[in-house]
Design an enzyme around this catalytic site. Sequence first.
Site, short mmCIF file in Angstrom:
data_model
loop_
_atom_site.label_atom_id
_atom_site.label_comp_id
_atom_site.label_asym_id
_atom_site.label_seq_id
_atom_site.Cartn_x
_atom_site.Cartn_y
_atom_site.Cartn_z
N HIS A 45 0.86 -1.19 0.00
CA HIS A 45 0.00 0.00 0.00
C HIS A 45 0.89 1.23 0.00
O HIS A 45 1.55 1.53 0.99
CB HIS A 45 -0.89 -0.02 1.24
N GLU A 72 -1.91 -1.30 -3.70
CA GLU A 72 -3.02 -0.60 -3.07
C GLU A 72 -2.73 0.90 -3.06
O GLU A 72 -1.65 1.34 -2.66
CB GLU A 72 -3.20 -1.08 -1.63
N HIS A 189 -8.13 -8.23 5.58
CA HIS A 189 -8.03 -7.28 6.68
C HIS A 189 -8.28 -7.99 8.01
O HIS A 189 -9.37 -8.49 8.26
CB HIS A 189 -8.97 -6.09 6.56
#
EC number: 2.6.99.2
Length: 239
Positions: A45, A72, A189
């Site tokens: 990310h 991400e 997650h």
Amino acid sequence: MSDVALGVNIDHVATLRNARNVDYPDIVEVANIAVSNGADFITVHLREDRRHIKDDDVFRLKNSLKVPLNLEIAPTDEMLSIAIKVRPKCVCLVPEKRQELTTEGGLDVKRAFSYLISFIEKLHTYNIDVTLFIEPDVDQIDQAKKLSADNVELHTGKYCNNTTQSELSQVIKAAEYCYQRNIGCHAGHGLNYQSAAIIAKVPYISALNIGHFLICESVLHGIGTSVHKMKKAIASAPN
């Protein structure tokens, strides 16, 4: 045996490195160890504040990995420009808040719809697959389908924080709806060995993204051992 793919998020390898502003641990080396122990793709990310992953990390990984890179990013003009330069296999669009410790929830696709239309079209122009990180909600899936997203990634944080049948049912329902709407379904997650094995059993989920837990485990057992154990946990789930 489950054939659900494992994406290993290595953001917090960079967190450890950046704590002393040094060049170790080397993020590419860690990624390659993860791959050699079963990671099917690598996720990073690139946040707007660059709190862990840096621009150079993304380019180095893209040029070094023998598996797909899943990038991400928040849906901003700056990040779009970087993604087009990097050309990862897939871009996953996520919401971002400056003060959050980690991504706190799914992207509100309906609210961002008009902006996302051209954003996704541009990524597709460069043959980059697009995933939208969303809550397990059928309305969000409908919006993702209208945007021609290739996949959604269902936010499993609520389930992992409150492992009730109700929360799991939401994930199951959303995954089935993805199948009905012909859109790829991933999940991630907050997953650990136990919750990943449960989510991997959910029909129509084809990939899991797991990061923080695996990096924490690697402090105790090494990244290779931790990824291998996660791969076994996922594989133990029946089709």
